[in-house]
Design an enzyme around this catalytic site. Structure first.
Site, short mmCIF file in Angstrom:
data_model
loop_
_atom_site.label_atom_id
_atom_site.label_comp_id
_atom_site.label_asym_id
_atom_site.label_seq_id
_atom_site.Cartn_x
_atom_site.Cartn_y
_atom_site.Cartn_z
N SER A 132 13.02 26.67 85.63
CA SER A 132 11.70 27.16 85.99
C SER A 132 11.74 28.68 86.03
O SER A 132 12.76 29.30 85.72
CB SER A 132 11.31 26.57 87.34
OG SER A 132 10.06 27.03 87.74
N ALA A 184 -1.24 27.13 94.89
CA ALA A 184 -1.02 28.23 95.83
C ALA A 184 -0.41 27.73 97.13
O ALA A 184 0.43 28.40 97.74
CB ALA A 184 -2.34 28.95 96.11
N GLU A 185 -0.82 26.54 97.59
CA GLU A 185 -0.27 25.97 98.82
C GLU A 185 1.18 25.55 98.59
O GLU A 185 2.04 25.75 99.46
CB GLU A 185 -1.11 24.78 99.27
CG GLU A 185 -0.61 24.07 100.52
CD GLU A 185 -0.68 24.93 101.78
OE1 GLU A 185 -0.12 24.49 102.80
OE2 GLU A 185 -1.27 26.03 101.74
N ARG A 231 10.11 18.23 80.94
CA ARG A 231 11.08 18.97 81.75
C ARG A 231 11.80 18.06 82.74
O ARG A 231 12.99 18.19 82.97
CB ARG A 231 10.38 20.10 82.51
CG ARG A 231 11.34 21.00 83.27
CD ARG A 231 10.66 21.75 84.43
NE ARG A 231 9.56 22.57 83.98
CZ ARG A 231 9.66 23.81 83.54
NH1 ARG A 231 10.87 24.37 83.46
NH2 ARG A 231 8.59 24.49 83.18
N LYS A 233 0.80 32.52 80.65
CA LYS A 233 1.41 31.41 81.37
C LYS A 233 0.44 30.22 81.29
O LYS A 233 -0.52 30.13 82.03
CB LYS A 233 1.69 31.76 82.83
CG LYS A 233 2.44 30.65 83.56
CD LYS A 233 2.78 31.02 84.98
CE LYS A 233 3.61 29.91 85.63
NZ LYS A 233 2.96 28.60 85.60
N GLU A 293 3.46 37.41 77.73
CA GLU A 293 2.69 36.34 77.10
C GLU A 293 1.90 35.58 78.17
O GLU A 293 2.01 35.87 79.36
CB GLU A 293 3.62 35.41 76.31
CG GLU A 293 4.77 34.87 77.12
CD GLU A 293 5.90 34.32 76.25
OE1 GLU A 293 5.76 33.17 75.81
OE2 GLU A 293 6.91 35.02 76.04
N CYS A 305 -35.53 12.13 90.67
CA CYS A 305 -36.83 12.06 91.35
C CYS A 305 -37.88 11.67 90.32
O CYS A 305 -37.89 12.18 89.20
CB CYS A 305 -37.15 13.43 91.95
SG CYS A 305 -38.89 13.64 92.41
N LYS A 333 1.53 35.56 88.62
CA LYS A 333 0.42 34.61 88.74
C LYS A 333 -0.86 35.28 89.18
O LYS A 333 -0.85 36.26 89.94
CB LYS A 333 0.81 33.47 89.69
CG LYS A 333 2.04 32.69 89.20
CD LYS A 333 2.32 31.48 90.03
CE LYS A 333 1.49 30.30 89.59
NZ LYS A 333 1.91 29.03 90.21
#
EC number: 6.5.1.2
Length: 671
Positions: A81, A33-34, A136, A115, A113, A426, A314
């Site tokens: 792409s 996303a960034e 690619r 991704k 379809e 523990c 997306k």
């Protein structure tokens, strides 16, 4: 230099850096996303000043330069792409652009379809025989991965059927199912190998091994979604028709492909896939929408790096960046001490995330994590959010190391780490309030004793007020005592008492699972119950006898043996039986008298089933005399492989074990 030129230069440099990390090093530092945000910013600036667009701008090319360790293959047809859309408004705008360019008011027929979140590859067949395969790369030149691709069992080395073109280059995605990813990381943690952050990184790392023998051991799979070179033959004139033709020739194609005759139908497909995403068994990050007609695709054409006739829609990002503000330590029912990162709250996949598991001390060391670091957080489906990696390039100056406790943070007992294990525990046992709480929560959970209405907050109060110390104490509770708890009226209290009474009637397998024996999950509990039949027989079993049960090795057998050897555990079991906990007597199945191909066989189910639930399949198999195991071993007679079968299928093939699909299983069940 103008300010906008400076901005463009900095953005391009940043994007190239992250493209290199993602495509070449298989070690992305920032979430997708960034990256998408940076790319959008660059596009917007270039749109303002098209005279400043350079040929090597990331907007004008795909991916990154290939590694020199592999030979290079030049793509005769560039591997482009796709452009992205991120919301309904953007998709509808894309739909309108397509209609406007086609000068049509009629709805376009779209082929929709999945991704896939893997590695794009091209595979060339000559006269039906696989001759080469490539990544690619930068879209023009990729890496020669032929030897590695030949090890992927899902990819046919020779196509079958009629009218196969003389030269056919198919494009698709190599990816790693979730089960295979978890197995690879589990093995890596045990052996001190590389632990992957996510299935995509694992798939890329597996496919780009210089030694194909390593690739062969990884349960990679493949779905075909397009074509590059086509010579000496013909293909159907629709995208869906081509996918069906590929499938007829033996190439794997996703079964989640749908034709949509309106924008609303596309949106419905998108939302249905988004809802099903956690159950697919492999990672996707959206859906791909393509004009179905090849004639219309040709009419629409391409822009610099992507077709005008397709787009990736997306999903909301499953990864985001935030800061680790602190690390706290939680104690589980077996005493395992788990570090938990307290985060600067951030929205991930539509949920506000403020905590993330760090698993154990080894994971903290692997990440190189310090308090104050900027990190990438991932949340997939119902999985607990986790830290994927540290953004080292943006590490603040004021960070401090994470120090693992030497004493239990709840009861103060010593902690220990057994040699060969990643977990620190523990040593307090049931004197530790945290272990007691978590053990009781497990005991009443839906897949264990299934006590309706007894939530975590009730258990917390019961332990804190010392009303309950062992599971047997639960069945001694009265409505009067429960009414004294916070937010518990007389009616709610009576409902809990009724639920406890109802829960006394259970099954042997559920009872074993509810006891919380280390390493004994549902499948192992069911296997122990089926093999021994009675509690008395199980309690009397030796370690050697326990290992005769499918899926039970020396570690699990030792844990089970030690549990029943402990007097306090036997005492709790006796109290539970005295309080009325019971289950049906075992039904003795004489496999010699059952006329079924499953009788007496050890069977493993893998992948997802579409015709019936996994529980129903297990029940029918057991009724026909089968033993259903949870993992593949030399003891396994048969593997039933559903969709997206992973590492279990691979292991079965390596061991030469018979494999059938769901359709064949149903045919044999109904025979």
């Amino acid at each position: 230099m103008e300010p906008i030129e400076q901005q463009l230069t900095e953005l391009r440099t940043t994007l190239r850096h992250h493209e290199y990390l993602y495509h070449v090093m298989d070690a992305p530092e920032i979430p997708d996303a960034e990256y998408d945000r940076l790319m959008r910013e660059l596009r917007e600036l270039e749109a303002q000043r098209p005279d400043l667009i350079t040929p090597d701008s990331p907007t004008q090319r795909v991916g990154a330069a290939p590694l020199t360790a592999f030979n290079q293959i030049r793509h005769e047809v560039p591997m482009l792409s796709l452009d992205n859309v991120f919301d309904e408004e953007s998709f509808l705008a894309f739909n309108k652009r397509v209609q406007d360019r086609l000068k049509s008011t009629e709805n376009v027929i779209w082929c929709c379809e999945l991704k896939l979140d893997g590695l794009a590859v091209s595979i060339l067949y000559e006269n039906g025989v696989l001759v080469s395969a490539a990544t690619r790369g930068d879209g023009t030149t990729g890496e020669d991965i032929t030897s590695n691709v030949r090890t992927i069992r899902a990819i046919p080395l020779k196509l079958h059927g009629d009218n196969i073109p003389a030269r056919l280059e198919v494009r698709g995605e190599v990816f790693l199912p979730q089960a295979g990813f978890e197995k690879i990381n589990e093995d890596a943690r045990r052996t001190g190998g590389k632990v992957f952050a996510n299935p995509r990184n694992a798939a890329a790392g597996s496919l780009r091994q210089l030694d194909p023998r390593i690739t062969a051991k990884r349960p990679l799979t493949f779905f075909c979604y397009g074509v590059g070179i086509l010579e000496g033959g013909e293909l159907p004139d629709t995208h869906l028709g081509r996918l069906l033709q590929f499938k007829a020739w033996g190439l794997p194609v996703s079964d989640r492909v749908t034709l949509c005759d309106s924008p609303q139908a596309v949106l419905d497909f998108y939302h249905n896939v988004e809802k099903d995403r956690p159950t697919l068994g492999f990672d996707i990050d959206g859906v791909v929408i393509k004009v179905n007609s090849l004639a219309l695709q040709e009419q629409l054409g391409f822009v610099a790096r992507a077709p005008r006739w397709a787009v990736a829609f997306k999903f909301p990002a499953q990864e985001q960046m935030t800061f680790v503000r602190d690390v706290e330590f939680q104690v589980g029912r077996t005493g395992a001490i788990t570090p938990v990162a307290r985060l600067e709250p951030v929205q991930v996949a539509g949920v506000l995330v403020s905590n993330a598991t760090l698993h154990n001390a080894d994971e903290i060391e692997r990440l190189g994590l310090r308090i104050g670091d900027k990190v990438v957080i991932r949340r997939a489906g119902d999985v607990i959010p986790q830290v994927v990696n540290v953004v080292l390039s943006e590490r603040p100056e004021e960070t401090r190391p994470i120090v693992f406790p030497t004493h239990c943070p709840v009861c103060g007992s010593d902690v220990e780490r057994v040699e060969g294990e990643a977990v620190t525990r523990c040593t307090g046992g049931l004197i530790c309030g945290a272990q007691r709480k978590e053990s009781l929560k497990h005991f009443v959970s839906r897949r264990a004793m299934d006590v309706d209405g007894m939530g975590d907050k009730i258990i917390d109060q019961l332990v804190e007020r010392e009303y309950v110390h062992t599971p047997a104490d639960l069945f001694r509770l009265t409505a009067g005592k429960l009414t004294g708890l916070d937010r518990m009226g007389p009616k709610s209290a009576q409902n809990v008492v009724n639920a406890l009474e109802k829960a006394k009637a259970t099954t042997f397998a559920r009872f074993l699972y509810a006891l919380g024996i280390r390493e004994v999950g549902e499948a192992t509990a069911a296997g122990l119950a089926a093999y021994f039949g009675t509690l008395e027989a199980l309690q009397a079993a030796t370690i050697d006898e326990l290992q005769k049960v499918p899926d039970v090795g020396i570690v699990v057998a030792t844990h089970v043996f030690n549990f029943f050897a402990e007097e306090s555990n036997r005492d709790v079991i006796g109290q539970l039986l005295a309080e009325g906990v019971h289950w049906p007597a075992p039904v003795v199945i004489n496999v010699q008298e059952i006329d079924s191909p499953f009788a007496g066989k050890t069977v493993v189910l893998t992948g997802s089933l579409s015709q019936m639930s996994r529980d129903d399949a297990k029940a029918r198999l057991v009724a026909l005399g089968a033993k259903v195991a949870g993992s593949v071993s030399k003891k396994t007679d048969l593997v039933i492989a559903g969709e997206a079968a992973g590492s279990k299928l691979t292991k079965a093939q390596e061991l030469g074990i018979t494999v059938i699909d769901e359709a064949e299983m149903i045919r044999l069940l109904d025979a």
